[in-house]
Design a protein around this motif. Sequence first.
Motif, PDB file in Angstrom:
ATOM      1  N   UNK A 332      -4.846  26.106  -4.421  1.00  0.00           N
ATOM      2  CA  UNK A 332      -5.091  24.885  -4.094  1.00  0.00           C
ATOM      3  C   UNK A 332      -3.849  24.082  -3.762  1.00  0.00           C
ATOM      4  N   UNK A 333      -3.938  23.592  -2.542  1.00  0.00           N
ATOM      5  CA  UNK A 333      -2.757  22.722  -1.988  1.00  0.00           C
ATOM      6  C   UNK A 333      -3.480  21.360  -1.677  1.00  0.00           C
ATOM      7  N   UNK A 334      -2.686  20.383  -2.556  1.00  0.00           N
ATOM      8  CA  UNK A 334      -2.997  18.921  -2.171  1.00  0.00           C
ATOM      9  C   UNK A 334      -1.631  18.327  -1.585  1.00  0.00           C
ATOM     10  N   UNK A 335      -1.935  17.795  -0.284  1.00  0.00           N
ATOM     11  CA  UNK A 335      -0.691  16.993   0.267  1.00  0.00           C
ATOM     12  C   UNK A 335      -0.855  15.750   0.186  1.00  0.00           C
ATOM     13  N   UNK A 336      -0.014  14.838  -0.579  1.00  0.00           N
ATOM     14  CA  UNK A 336       0.116  13.563  -0.763  1.00  0.00           C
ATOM     15  C   UNK A 336       0.623  12.743   0.385  1.00  0.00           C
ATOM     16  N   UNK A 337      -0.076  11.652   0.557  1.00  0.00           N
ATOM     17  CA  UNK A 337       0.543  10.844   1.652  1.00  0.00           C
ATOM     18  C   UNK A 337       0.844   9.365   1.188  1.00  0.00           C
ATOM     19  N   UNK A 338       1.634   8.655   1.454  1.00  0.00           N
ATOM     20  CA  UNK A 338       1.803   7.371   0.721  1.00  0.00           C
ATOM     21  C   UNK A 338       0.556   6.520   0.882  1.00  0.00           C
ATOM     22  N   UNK A 339       0.126   5.756   0.062  1.00  0.00           N
ATOM     23  CA  UNK A 339      -1.026   4.881   0.132  1.00  0.00           C
ATOM     24  C   UNK A 339      -0.574   3.667   0.998  1.00  0.00           C
ATOM     25  N   UNK A 340      -1.357   3.137   1.781  1.00  0.00           N
ATOM     26  CA  UNK A 340      -1.120   1.733   2.425  1.00  0.00           C
ATOM     27  C   UNK A 340      -2.471   1.303   2.571  1.00  0.00           C
ATOM     28  N   UNK A 341      -2.747  -0.223   2.727  1.00  0.00           N
ATOM     29  CA  UNK A 341      -3.908  -0.686   2.977  1.00  0.00           C
ATOM     30  C   UNK A 341      -3.771  -1.933   3.541  1.00  0.00           C
ATOM     31  N   UNK A 342      -4.631  -2.484   4.558  1.00  0.00           N
ATOM     32  CA  UNK A 342      -4.479  -3.621   5.077  1.00  0.00           C
ATOM     33  C   UNK A 342      -5.855  -4.279   5.132  1.00  0.00           C
ATOM     34  N   UNK A 343      -5.956  -5.770   5.312  1.00  0.00           N
ATOM     35  CA  UNK A 343      -6.942  -6.279   5.323  1.00  0.00           C
ATOM     36  C   UNK A 343      -7.388  -7.115   6.844  1.00  0.00           C
ATOM     37  N   UNK A 344      -8.449  -6.919   7.186  1.00  0.00           N
ATOM     38  CA  UNK A 344      -8.675  -7.904   8.515  1.00  0.00           C
ATOM     39  C   UNK A 344      -9.852  -8.565   8.076  1.00  0.00           C
ATOM     40  N   UNK A 345     -10.064  -9.940   8.624  1.00  0.00           N
ATOM     41  CA  UNK A 345      -8.779 -10.617   9.111  1.00  0.00           C
ATOM     42  C   UNK A 345      -7.996 -11.206   8.036  1.00  0.00           C
ATOM     43  N   UNK A 346      -6.656 -11.117   8.109  1.00  0.00           N
ATOM     44  CA  UNK A 346      -5.735 -11.518   7.053  1.00  0.00           C
ATOM     45  C   UNK A 346      -6.044 -12.944   6.509  1.00  0.00           C
ATOM     46  N   UNK A 347      -6.631 -13.804   7.403  1.00  0.00           N
ATOM     47  CA  UNK A 347      -6.709 -15.237   6.913  1.00  0.00           C
ATOM     48  C   UNK A 347      -7.926 -15.760   7.612  1.00  0.00           C
ATOM     49  N   UNK A 348      -8.978 -16.262   7.043  1.00  0.00           N
ATOM     50  CA  UNK A 348      -9.784 -16.847   7.994  1.00  0.00           C
ATOM     51  C   UNK A 348     -10.522 -18.221   7.278  1.00  0.00           C
ATOM     52  N   UNK A 349     -11.026 -19.116   7.796  1.00  0.00           N
ATOM     53  CA  UNK A 349     -11.297 -20.463   7.525  1.00  0.00           C
ATOM     54  C   UNK A 349     -12.895 -20.490   7.806  1.00  0.00           C
ATOM     55  N   UNK A 350     -13.804 -20.572   6.546  1.00  0.00           N
ATOM     56  CA  UNK A 350     -15.128 -20.584   6.658  1.00  0.00           C
ATOM     57  C   UNK A 350     -15.749 -21.858   6.377  1.00  0.00           C
ATOM     58  N   UNK A 351     -16.745 -22.387   6.988  1.00  0.00           N
ATOM     59  CA  UNK A 351     -17.199 -23.514   6.590  1.00  0.00           C
ATOM     60  C   UNK A 351     -18.431 -23.299   5.267  1.00  0.00           C
ATOM     61  N   UNK A 352     -18.575 -24.067   4.530  1.00  0.00           N
ATOM     62  CA  UNK A 352     -19.482 -24.223   3.360  1.00  0.00           C
ATOM     63  C   UNK A 352     -20.918 -23.757   3.929  1.00  0.00           C
ATOM     64  N   UNK A 353     -21.086 -22.540   3.005  1.00  0.00           N
ATOM     65  CA  UNK A 353     -22.604 -22.083   3.374  1.00  0.00           C
ATOM     66  C   UNK A 353     -22.730 -20.875   4.901  1.00  0.00           C
ATOM     67  N   UNK A 354     -21.385 -20.842   5.198  1.00  0.00           N
ATOM     68  CA  UNK A 354     -21.515 -19.760   6.242  1.00  0.00           C
ATOM     69  C   UNK A 354     -20.867 -18.474   5.610  1.00  0.00           C
ATOM     70  N   UNK A 355     -21.190 -17.321   6.372  1.00  0.00           N
ATOM     71  CA  UNK A 355     -20.941 -15.873   5.849  1.00  0.00           C
ATOM     72  C   UNK A 355     -19.385 -15.592   6.198  1.00  0.00           C
ATOM     73  N   UNK A 356     -18.949 -14.806   5.089  1.00  0.00           N
ATOM     74  CA  UNK A 356     -17.473 -14.391   5.186  1.00  0.00           C
ATOM     75  C   UNK A 356     -17.446 -12.872   5.199  1.00  0.00           C
ATOM     76  N   UNK A 357     -16.613 -12.302   5.793  1.00  0.00           N
ATOM     77  CA  UNK A 357     -16.553 -10.717   5.421  1.00  0.00           C
ATOM     78  C   UNK A 357     -14.929 -10.322   5.823  1.00  0.00           C
ATOM     79  N   UNK A 358     -14.383  -9.501   4.665  1.00  0.00           N
ATOM     80  CA  UNK A 358     -13.193  -8.891   4.599  1.00  0.00           C
ATOM     81  C   UNK A 358     -13.476  -7.426   4.887  1.00  0.00           C
ATOM     82  N   UNK A 359     -12.502  -6.704   5.632  1.00  0.00           N
ATOM     83  CA  UNK A 359     -12.635  -5.202   5.783  1.00  0.00           C
ATOM     84  C   UNK A 359     -11.168  -4.568   5.279  1.00  0.00           C
TER      85      UNK A 359
END
Length: 1995
Positions: A332-359
């Motif tokens: 069994x061979x496991x090739x590891x690659x360096x982990x990295x992550x990012x979030x979109x959007x990196x910043x958001x302004x949301x009004x009260x009661x409105x929905x928000x989503x980060x990916x």
Amino acid sequence: MGQTSLEWPLLGLLCLFFFAAADTGLQGPVFVLEPPNKIDFSNSTGTVVECAARGSPPPRVTWVRGDGQPVDDVTGLRQVFSNGTLRFLAFRAEDYRQEIHAQVYRCLANNSEGSVVSRDVHVRAVVAQQYSASVNPVYVVAGNAAVLRCELPSHVADLVTVTSWVDGDGAVFFRSAGGGVSGDDGKYLVLPSGELHIRDVTPEDGLKSFRCRTVHRLTGETRLSATEGRLVVSEPVSSGAPRVPAGAQGATFYLRAAAPGALHCRGQGYPAPVFRWFKFEEGSSRRRPVQLDDRVRQVAGTLIIREARVQDSGKYLCQVNNTVGGESVETVLTVTAPLSSSITPPSQVVDFGKPAQFTCTYKGNPVKALYWMKDGVKIGHDEPTLSIRAVTKSDKGMYQCFVINDQESAQATAELRLGGKFDPPALVETFEARQLEPGISTHLKCAATGDPTPEITWFIDDTETTSRDRFQVSHSRGPAGTVVSFLNVTSILTNDGGLFKCRAASKVGAAEHQARIDVRGLPHVKPMKKMSVVAGETLIKTCPVAGYPIDTITWEMNARVLPRDARQKVFPNGTLIITNVQRQSDQGTYTCVARSTHGYMARANLEVLVMEPPEIVPFAMEAALRVGQDATLLCSAYKGDTPLAVTWTVDGAPAAGRPGVQVLPAGARSSLLTVPSVGAEHSGRYTCTASNAAGTATHSARLDVRVPPRWIIEPTDKEFALSSTAEIQCKADGFPKPRMAWKKAAGSRPEDYRALGHSDSSIQVRDDGTLVINSIQKRDEGYYLCEADNQIGPTLSAVIYVNVQAPPHFEIKLRNQTARLGDPAVLVCEARGEQPITIKWSRNGAPLSAREPSPRYTIRQQKTEGGASSDLSLQETSRRDSATYTCVASNPFGQDNTTINLIVQEKPEVPFAIKVLNKSGRSVELSWSAPYNGNSDIFQYIIQYKKAKDEWDSKEMERVVIPGKMEIVSVMDLRPATAYQMRIIAENEVGPSEPSEVVTIVTSEEPPAGPPTAVVVEPLERGLLVTWKPPSDELLNGEVLGYYVGHRLSNSKNSFSFQTFEFANEATRKHQVSITKLEEFREYEVVVQAFNSQGSGPQSEEQRQFTAEGVPSAPPQEITCRTLTSDSIRASWTPPPAGATNGVIRGYKVMYGPSSTWYDDSTIDMAKSTSTETLLTGLKKYTEYNITVLAYTGGGDGPRSRSAICRTEEDVPEAPAAIKALAMSSDSILVSWRQPENPNGIIKRYTVYFMEEGSREPQMHRVTPFQQSYRASGLKKTQNYQFWVNADTSMGEGPPSNKVTVTPRSQVPARIASFDDELTVNFQQDAKLPCLAVGLPQPTIAWHRDGKPFQPNDRMRIMPEGSLQIRGVQRGDRGEYSCIAKNQFGQDTVSHKLVVQAPPYPPEVLLIGSSNNSIEVRLKPDPNDSVPLFGFTLHYKAAFGEWETVQVPKKARSFTLESPWCGTKHQIYATAFNGVGPGEQSAVLTTRTKGQAPTMPPADRFLRIQAKSVELHLNTWKNGGCPILYFVVEYRKRFETEWTTASNALTPDKSSFMVMDLEPATWYDLRATAHNNAGSTQAEYLFATLDEEGGTVGPPLVRPGADGDDWWDQLPAWLPDLNVLVPTACGLLVLLVGLCVLCVYLGSRNRNGAQRFKDDAQYTQPPPHQNRLYNEELGYIAPPNRKLPPIPGSTYSTLGSQVKRMPGGALSVYGPANPRHQYEELTQQQYQATYGAPPRPPPHGVPTSPSTYYSVVGPNGEEEIAPYATFHLLGFREEMDPSGETPAGCQTMAPRPGQHGRQMSAPAVRTLPRNTRYSQPVNPLPPPAHQARASLGGGGGGSVFSPTYDDPARSDDEANYNSSQYSGGGPYAALDDSSSRTGTARRNGPEPAAAGWAADCGSLPPPPPSLLTDEPLPPPPPPRASLDDSNTSQQTDTSAMECDRDQALLADSPQFGKDGRPADETRKLLDSDKESNEARRPHGTTQNGALVPYDTVNV
């Protein structure tokens, strides 16, 4: 009103703007420097972990552990800094702490907007440990492959890597990134993992050995394995199937992406097996062969991967087969690659009661888990998408997505900000609890604020209350948006009481307040509604009780009072709390019972229903499916109340109704989801939701469908315009996501596709597969192949053709073309583009047709490669042909044009009006007027120039070309002092003009441009002989006046030390010089530099030469010694430094001797050695030796090194030196002994042996080493006993002493057991002389000293045991002491010689001689010293310096102080030291090194003047024998008072300095001050800058008035009128001449007879020393007793002008018109006629003619020095000539006694008589009574004594001083010159009272009578007063500043002293010192109350 109505809205908008601006300026923390996942460091180095974050406000960065605990400083181990740095310090192995050095850390950053944490940082400290690698033997069958492994200890396995292998023959096999050594076909191969792979093993391989070489990753240490590995090769005897080692199955390998690696398949068999590798398809048992290429290779059974990829991960199968059988191995061979992550959007302004989503998008392999954090706290979400349905205020903050695996983690950060306003409700006014009577009315009030506006509701016992019956609720708006609500109750009843609550709520929050309103009456419990509670939660219920007062409130269940278990709590206010509610025990009916104090009771029931929420059995989807396979999921809720609702969603959308998805119920608690044939559209996250009235439960599983690539956008053939951006879309879908790749055909056919190169920056392949070609060109045309591959199914590909279409294009859009008048011209335009191309011409917009020929032009067009060209030919150009021609090219794809401007030109005319603007030695500046340019811009001017003697067409003619826009040129690189002819030619594109008229110019002189040539340096003894030749004639630039010869040590950073050699005739001068007093055998660098009247030229090349060989100046280094035996020592050393050998080292001399007698030369032995070590033998045992080494050359012995000290080893001691046995009684004997002469170690004990006569065995008794006597008792009377003693050391027992025999007796005569001895005692220490006596009867003790009876005293007394005790031994205590013991039977005597070692007496320090950089003294020890000297300590200091010391050997009777300050006074004294210590210090010797202050140059050599600057040639200054340290340059306009500093730190290495920003045609004063160690010289120059045209200006006018402003305008109106001015001036001139004649006549009458020169200045006496400087010494030099030099710019004269002498003139005026010199030139005849005596020689260094002499005159012609004037000639010091001859300064006293009978004539500088109120004629009559002491000095009648001064600049005759500073004889000649040590004037003879003024201030009147006293004055200062001890009370010198006081105050105001004090106060000051001075005054200080010689006057 209208204005007011607009103010509030505008104000509100403004506030909103500021709020918005403030909010946008805030930002949560984001890491800009995040620490790595893993940090390893060595304990010997430590490490630093940095963490930084940005944000607004700036975040605070701290550190926490993995468990959240904060990290603090740990002393010596860990430091936490405020900037986010975490530092681990180096530590010892025993200080290792696991909680610090093996810990998980996290960096935490937070501010007001939120918090973020870093990924886990695994810190591991590695303690340095010994390790060794080993290689085990490997058994292998011949013909197979073998793998040798380097075995490493587990604690260093991940820190140590294998770099190479070495076989027994020394061959080295290296590891390479690709896994090979010299290719994969070699026999030996070092695998990427470090194993050595050996192919095709033969029996010969078993004879070799192999070792591995490793390197430590942290320390860099490399090691070879401790053991050698071998191959145990066995020959096969029969065929056999392959065998695989146990444990090879199921092995797992880990590789990092892009790193090399290898998979092993270790099978052996015979015949040698064949290996094949396969890879299993993920999720299935199907396998396919591994594709071998450049990246993946197979060597024997090993699969080598050069660059691992994530796609390589999976399960592999290795098949091993031969003709006998087969075997397989799974890996069994496991090739590891360096982990990295990012979030979109990196910043958001949301009004009260409105929905928000980060990916969260992440990369890397493997990914074990994903989770989210908010503000550093986990929120329990593990999906990539984080959704917030309705944002509230609590949702604001920082969100982080973490992905982790077993090796590392990664995080990304995003920020959620709130939009709009969020002002939660707040209650600003509430009601209080109260007790009411029934029937009254009441109201309750609540007021709240918030934005948006909150709503207020009312509750009674948790039941909402609205307006009804007697209850009314009202609302209103108050100020500032406040909401006010009232609850009004009319005629309140008892049952209305209860818990009242108001609640203010809005969408952003809520606030509430509650209080009880009780109404008096009987208890009442209100009815309660049925209550449902979820199992496991907490039940809280307050009993709704009314009535007052209430005594108790209780709860019951099933007739039992609660609580009945720990989960139930009942509070006095009626609140029931049940935690962790359970259905079985807590569901039922509860009863609340309320009782009053009077016994009344009320109750009510509460029904509680307990509900259970659902829980789902976890399920999971099997591995990824292929398209068409079936998928089934079963969701079952095993807990929860029914009815249950079970539903399915896919990625948040309902699954029911989704194509291909079936949802079937499976009972009341289960649901089955099936997908009969999965497709790509079925991939997603499937979620099952089970819900009931109690709650909801969910569980999810992901379905991944492997889909082969399929086209989303398939590429097609494209056409693009040239240079446009080409985008070709190629998109494919599939799972996993296909990898898109583009290739291009190598040729013109759709084949041989090659990957697009990454080096071409114009080609880019986007992530979605789009091919982008920026600025597409024809070379990009061709066939392209797009491929999509995800390893599922066949690769998807498409071929397209890209065509590039090019319209016509001209590279040049506009150009100019010129033609000479009458010449033909051809206009060419060339266009590039697709054929066919048509080209048309036009002239000034009018078309030209090729079909209509013209006799003047023709048009021709032709095709070219890639386009077409067209020519327009003109036969003969004319002026009308100058026009604009346009060429238009067109094809079907477009058109383009280009324009040609044809200009017909002719030659320009001749330049005219040539002027010379400026000239120098190297350049000439010319200007001219531009001529007519011939219809073409003149693009250049050619300036031709030559020497006047050359021809224009010769080779010597040169030229300068400048742009045509310039009409001024500087012709550079001319030769100084040379005549040149110049002319100018203008040139345009047509050609050059005719030359202009010729201008003849002569350049100025300059310093030499070339160095001297043929410089030869030859060695001399301590010197060098330098010869050279002058520079070549063309580089002289004028007449050479001399040369500077500089030298310095080679490779030294110091500047050269120069000597100046001047002469008048270069041709007849011999060019050589000897440089002496250099160091021996040192390499010097020598340069020679010529100079002329304008300055110095360049230096010659450095010539290096050694001086003659000398002795080494430094000793050998690093002297060490090592003891070998008890009589031998090995000494070693290193040679002296290379720069200090001063020759060739021929050998070394080793001096060694016992440390106790090291300073006694007779005890020192010497051994020679030619190497750097030697063996010293025959040494004394257990003796400390001093060992020192010197090196010797052919010049002699060098200095000794420092001593190395070693002690020889111990040995057995010698026998005790002496022994006595004395009978003490009839049965006892006292034995005493002396210690061995050579103990050979530390005596541990003594053993006393004694034996009866006739006995065989002696008796033994051991005593301590400090005991040297023993009493043997219990002996037999009349029996003979024999005694002897042995001494013991740690090495054993030594030989016995002599044996003595004695017999006990009853009558014992007096005997002394002590021995005769010589005792040496140090000065002032205690001594004890022993005298141990025996005898019966007891003897008496008596002491004698030197044969005389001793009498005890305070220091010497006889102790009870008989010894003599001496305390504080003095020098006089030495001598012979005898102790006599006596009784009636006899007597005995012992003698002790006492030797006292005292410190030495002070030595005598005598001066031998001095130079500018050395002082040689002789040290003479005192003859009375009895103890041998060890050496001397010489103490010395320069004026204003610190004391320094140097050790001088005792044999060195003379010593030279090297490198003291040049031209500076020094103080020297010495102390001698011996074994006791240092003695007293000697008298202080004061002397001076040679050298003087710098000498100023003449103005014509020093200054080079321009219009706006002046250049200063600093190298024209002479240093006076002491190197110049720096210059200070100041300047000012003439008649201004303030000086401007140009520089105050000019170093002498700069040959010149430029003073800039001067005004043209302006007179300036320039002051330059040169400083060296001997002092400073200040010179002033007057010069005028040139005007703008380079001309000179006239002399300056007279000085303006005091105000200095607009003086010319203030003159009377008639004064500028020449008709009035000229006659007036002539009349004044005649009157002035008449007055002068009258004065001359009257003056000549007073010069008759012997009285003629009595009061006149005489210039007939020559200076006492022709070779010394007096008034010729320039620049004020502070005397040594001054701490600071005088303030620059200050003047020391009471006259209106200051004497400023320069060579050639007193006031150096450098300009075209100098004013009258202040040194007035007189002929010898004029001088003789005026003064009646021949003139004195000119000042030193002033060039004159034989008939020219100088007189000191003022600005108006009068003599400069006035009567009663306080003056300082620049350069004079207060301390002048130290000789006894007539001083060159002012002198009013008689010469000192013993001056060879010379009669005191008038001083060399005196003042002429003036009839002013200040002049004081000398009285020829006897002095008055208070001046009667004038006759003490003898000498002339009217003369009075004047002190002489020590000239600080003189450097000769110092050597004649020796120890005395007086050389003129007399009673004080033998005394130390203490006056020179304190800085006061030295007095050479008796001094009358009036001399107190004349001695220091020149010819001054006597002090007022009130200040004259007969009281004695203080004695002279102590002889060791420091040169710069300015704070001593004995300071007696009168400074120049004191002399500058207005002495008229003394003459006119006798009541005041010199310091301004009243006379009576001055007398009190003198009286106060009388008693203190009386004790110190030597005998004979006063004579009749007058002042005496060598006395100190307090003024």
